[in-house]
Design an enzyme around this catalytic site. Structure first.
Site: not given
Length: 390
Positions: A128-129, A13
């Site tokens: 974003d992960e 993350d």
DNA sequence: TCTGGGGTCCTAGGACCC
DNA sequence: TCTGGGGTCCTAGGACCC
């Protein structure tokens, strides 16, 4: 895969991703409360003479929400999804920057490409992960995680937090345990010590509604959920969700890491500055409607898909949301065809109340043949110089 | 002072076919 | 004439996630 071989899954993350990308661009803002959000098309950009030109939360007026806040801004109680007007009351002097999704997609590509060089078994989970399947690698978890963090840092200048566990559920929970720049490795035997004290809302899939209902049943922590009678949970939440609640409380999750998932739908939607009336604001609505359909068509063509089901979404002034959809005899990626189908849907919906949102979605996707000359390059494929960073 | 934009997955009823 | 299941597609809504 051999079901007996233990799995090892990482969840990565990026830390305060959008805000951190903005800090690469404006390093002078480091250490200050910074919020990213609002509409990118109407906010003043910073002046060239330095920090005094940045706009402050206090001067914001509109319907935007916080997309990301730096950790310095979170201290004031600001969090993702919060209305910007509310955030402005909590921290009027915080810097407000418009979201620049082209830049975020670019940095997203960079970090994912860097991780893929260490392990290509990556599941995309938003911009974003990612989940990474580490099962077939031999290095120990801490070494691997350090290598991954280093690769992400070298390729982007950004930090991330990583959790490594026997499945996606636990990896996701533990990537959040030591943020930012965190690293947490955990096995099944650590569950009572490390997981049980956490609130049930830390479980991915328990949202506000389920959290509230569990609270009324006297269940607020994961240990309380783990000790609850599975039959009782199923009676309260239904066979499927109740059974799932029991399993996740015990750290059980068999979902595989899915590599290269195909998209299921592509959509565009917009919330108006003020609520619009179908009759009095007909011309504005019609223009917006056309451009939403054109946007969906452009995305379909750019990604090489055609769609057989076109949907519209309306949100009324009281926030009630309705959808209508239609399935076409033949799939399409054509803007005019999408608009015709969407217009048919529109006729099935009552238009007496004012509207705050209008959206168009394409689903039932299949790969479509697209001439290379007609392909529209996506932002992240463009050289830096011609990307619309501003 | 209400609540963005992009998604995924699940449920449930009715149509329709076998 | 009445009464079945099972399977799949279509449509609508809702919870949830980043």
């Amino acid at each position: 895969m051999d079901s007996k071989s233990p799995r090892r899954v990482a969840h990565l993350d990026m830390d305060a991703f959008y805000a951190s990308v903005e800090l690469l661009r404006y390093p002078e803002l480091r250490g200050q409360p910074v919020v990213v959000g609002g509409r990118s098309d109407k906010q003043p950009m910073p002046l060239e003479d330095g920090t005094s030109g940045f706009s402050r939360l206090r001067s914001y007026a509109g319907r935007g929400v916080v997309t990301t806040a730096t950790y310095e801004a979170r201290v004031f109680g600001i969090s993702s999804g919060m209305g910007l007007m509310k955030a402005a009351r909590l921290a009027p002097d915080a810097i407000l920057l418009p979201a620049d999704f082209g830049a975020y997609r670019y940095y997203s590509q960079l970090f994912k490409t860097a991780v893929a060089r260490i392990s290509p078994l990556i599941e995309d989970h938003g911009i974003d992960e990612i989940y990474i399947d580490l099962s077939s690698l031999t290095e120990d978890s801490n070494t691997l995680a350090q290598r991954i963090k280093q690769a992400v840092g070298e390729s982007t200048g950004l930090s991330c937090s990583i959790g490594i566990a026997p499945n996606k559920l636990l990896a996701k929970i533990c990537s959040d345990l030591n943020k930012p720049n965190g690293l947490t490795v955990l096995g099944f035997s650590d569950i009572p010590d490390r997981i049980w004290a956490l609130p049930v809302s830390k479980i991915n899939g328990i949202g506000p509604k389920a959290n509230q209902k569990l609270a009324t049943l006297g269940i607020t922590t994961i240990s309380e959920l783990a000790l609850a009678d599975p039959g009782f949970l199923q009676a309260q939440f239904g066979r499927s969700y109740g059974g799932w609640l029991h399993e996740v409380a015990h750290g059980i999750d068999e979902r595989p890491v899915i590599i290269n998932a195909e998209p299921k739908s592509i959509s565009r939607e917009t919330t108006f500055e003020r609520d619009l009336h179908a009759r009095y604001d007909r011309h504005i609505l019609s223009e917006v409607f056309t451009s939403l359909c054109a946007g969906v068509a452009q995305d379909l063509q750019g990604k090489g898909y055609v769609s057989r089901t076109i949907s519209i979404k309306l949100r009324y002034e009281d926030f009630q949301t309705v959808t209508r959809d239609i399935t076409l005899p033949l799939p399409t990626a054509d803007a005019a065809a999408i608009r015709r189908a969407a217009a048919k849907c529109l006729r099935r919906v009552p238009l007496k109340r004012r509207l705050r949102l209008l959206g168009v979605r394409a689903s039932s996707l299949s790969s479509g043949w697209v001439a290379e000359s007609k392909r529209i390059p996506q932002q992240e494929e463009l050289p830096l110089a011609i990307r619309t960073v501003d």
